[in-house]
Scaffold this motif. Structure first.
Motif, PDB file in Angstrom:
ATOM      1  N   ARG A 148      -2.338   3.509  -6.125  1.00  0.00           N
ATOM      2  CA  ARG A 148      -3.804   4.063  -5.721  1.00  0.00           C
ATOM      3  C   ARG A 148      -4.000   3.918  -4.361  1.00  0.00           C
ATOM      4  O   ARG A 148      -4.663   5.170  -3.702  1.00  0.00           O
ATOM      5  CB  ARG A 148      -4.885   2.958  -6.432  1.00  0.00           C
ATOM      6  CG  ARG A 148      -4.885   2.867  -7.969  1.00  0.00           C
ATOM      7  CD  ARG A 148      -5.937   1.874  -8.499  1.00  0.00           C
ATOM      8  NE  ARG A 148      -7.083   2.270  -8.279  1.00  0.00           N
ATOM      9  CZ  ARG A 148      -8.333   1.736  -8.422  1.00  0.00           C
ATOM     10  NH1 ARG A 148      -8.419   0.447  -8.513  1.00  0.00           N
ATOM     11  NH2 ARG A 148      -9.575   2.199  -8.070  1.00  0.00           N
ATOM     12  N   ARG A 151      -2.463   7.141  -3.190  1.00  0.00           N
ATOM     13  CA  ARG A 151      -3.540   8.096  -3.353  1.00  0.00           C
ATOM     14  C   ARG A 151      -4.453   8.336  -2.293  1.00  0.00           C
ATOM     15  O   ARG A 151      -4.867   9.563  -1.741  1.00  0.00           O
ATOM     16  CB  ARG A 151      -3.797   8.191  -4.861  1.00  0.00           C
ATOM     17  CG  ARG A 151      -2.956   8.401  -5.937  1.00  0.00           C
ATOM     18  CD  ARG A 151      -3.511   8.365  -7.167  1.00  0.00           C
ATOM     19  NE  ARG A 151      -2.628   8.605  -8.375  1.00  0.00           N
ATOM     20  CZ  ARG A 151      -2.817   8.454  -9.676  1.00  0.00           C
ATOM     21  NH1 ARG A 151      -4.052   7.757  -9.763  1.00  0.00           N
ATOM     22  NH2 ARG A 151      -1.956   8.519 -10.282  1.00  0.00           N
ATOM     23  N   ALA A 152      -5.078   7.084  -1.759  1.00  0.00           N
ATOM     24  CA  ALA A 152      -6.215   7.249  -1.156  1.00  0.00           C
ATOM     25  C   ALA A 152      -5.540   7.479   0.423  1.00  0.00           C
ATOM     26  O   ALA A 152      -6.207   8.404   1.059  1.00  0.00           O
ATOM     27  CB  ALA A 152      -6.680   5.556  -0.853  1.00  0.00           C
ATOM     28  N   ILE A 172      -8.302   8.422  -6.318  1.00  0.00           N
ATOM     29  CA  ILE A 172      -7.657   7.303  -6.419  1.00  0.00           C
ATOM     30  C   ILE A 172      -7.661   6.994  -8.098  1.00  0.00           C
ATOM     31  O   ILE A 172      -7.078   6.136  -8.647  1.00  0.00           O
ATOM     32  CB  ILE A 172      -8.035   6.189  -5.858  1.00  0.00           C
ATOM     33  CG1 ILE A 172      -9.484   5.815  -5.972  1.00  0.00           C
ATOM     34  CG2 ILE A 172      -7.858   6.167  -4.430  1.00  0.00           C
ATOM     35  CD1 ILE A 172      -9.941   4.369  -5.426  1.00  0.00           C
TER      36      ILE A 172
END
Length: 404
Positions: A148, A151-152, A172
């Motif tokens: 996550r 992805r951020a 995310i």
């Protein structure tokens, strides 16, 4: 070490600590219980043997009188007629003092030791299972959080690159309200606020430049009517410079909107560069290593080449060399090179390649070149070669792959 493996390592260490602590607690509790039960049983047996001895005068039930094998500590403990037990070398002793003698009873403790060893094996297997399961859970938790956050970070980089539609919270995934989601929401809010401020600044800049065009047109016409003397020439020169600045500011504002579209056509890069270099910088040297036909917008490509040549001739030193190699155009000069801040942060409007005010220009050339390259789907990189000077390299999409 990445966050994923740090979390996994922490969970594994905690799992090991918990498993060891629980195993030791169970081990010692069971061992104490076994020893306590064995002592109570041995006391009951020695009491029964004592009653029979007092009744018959003979040791019974496997007891012995003044057994020389009785441990010395146990002898001292029962000297005054007390009862006592002792675990020694896999056996449990019970003894009692009677009429100046010691009545003792010895039993094996190995069966209970075997039970404790069996329990230890079960505890070891259980502890290993706890550690493996804990480590697996740690890896899963760390991998999910790391994924996550990656992805951020990727979404934030895309926002930085100019993709306005990207939102970190959506990237995310998930519907929770954990720290990662709060961080993503805060980053999105910050990006929205910064984008709103940039849009407002760009609108103001574009509006000012647009409003200046009308009076500048009249001022240019009036300047052309001035006498052909030195004062008139100075006025016309300053008007031309101001008009060029306004046009450049408008061009930057249009590029900032990210709505520009290239008018694509096939362009033989070698012949194109030969004509433009001869017109824009006659003193520059042209080298065609391997020309290629590219699909691009010739007007925008000419604008990029003109700005790169202008920058090289104004802020660099001769010789200025233009090299065409396949879909790439390189502009090299022998000057002091690009400033470190420009290489690190990229071109910025109204920031010149030199601090010398006499060099002229208003610092928009490379900014416009970068913007036009983005419209063409090309990449423009700036560097300082080890041999010295400055290098600007434009790489265009080649062949039919450039057509969308």
């Amino acid at each position: 070490m990445s966050l994923r493996w740090r979390i996994s390592a922490v969970v594994t260490v905690v799992s090991v600590a918990v498993a060891v602590a629980l195993s030791l607690t169970v081990h010692f509790a069971f061992a104490y219980k076994q020893a306590d039960e064995a002592r109570k049983l041995q006391i009951d047996r020695i009491d029964l043997a004592l009653r029979e001895y007092l009744r018959t005068g003979q040791p019974t039930f496997g007891s012995r009188l003044d057994d020389p094998r009785v441990p010395a500590a146990l002898r001292r403990a029962v000297r005054d007629g007390d009862r006592a037990t002792e675990l020694s070398e896999g056996r449990i002793w019970a003894a009692v003092g009677v009429d100046g003698h010691i009545l003792s009873l010895r039993s094996s403790y190995r069966d209970r030791t075997s039970d404790l060893a069996s329990l230890d094996r079960v505890l070891l297997i259980g502890a290993a299972g706890v550690v493996v399961c804990g480590s697996g859970v740690g890896v899963l938790i760390g991998a999910r959080l790391s994924r996550r956050l990656r992805r951020a970070a990727d979404a934030a980089r895309r926002v930085t690159a100019g993709e306005r539609s990207i939102r970190v919270r959506a990237a995310i995934g998930g519907s929770g309200r954990d720290e990662a989601a709060e961080l993503a929401t805060a980053v999105d809010a910050m990006a929205d606020a910064l984008q709103a401020r940039l849009d407002a600044e760009r609108r103001v800049t574009a509006d000012i430049a647009h409003e200046l065009r009308t009076p500048l047109t009249g001022l240019s016409a009036a300047a052309d009517l001035l006498p052909a003397d030195r004062p008139g020439e100075l006025v016309r020169d300053r008007v031309r410079a101001l008009r060029s600045l306004v046009e450049d500011v408008l061009e930057v504002a249009r590029l900032d909107t990210a709505t520009q579209r290239a008018d694509l056509t096939e362009v033989p890069l070698g012949a194109f560069a030969a004509r433009r270099v001869a017109a824009l910088a006659p003193d520059a040297e042209l080298r065609v290593i391997g020309a290629e036909v590219v699909v691009t917008d010739p007007r925008r490509l000419e604008r990029i080449l003109a700005n790169l040549l202008t920058n090289a001739t104004k802020h660099g030193l001769a010789p200025v060399v233009v090299e065409v190699d396949g879909p790439r155009i390189r502009v090299v000069d022998a000057g002091p090179g690009f400033p470190a801040t420009l290489l690190r942060e990229g071109p910025s409007r109204f920031r010149k390649g030199t601090d010398d005010r006499a060099a002229g220009g208003h610092g928009l050339g490379l900014t416009i070149a970068m913007g036009q390259a983005a419209v063409l789907g090309a990449s423009l990189t700036l560097s300082n070669p080890e041999a010295g000077g400055a290098l600007a390299e434009l790489t265009l999409p080649s062949g039919a792959s450039a057509v969308e």
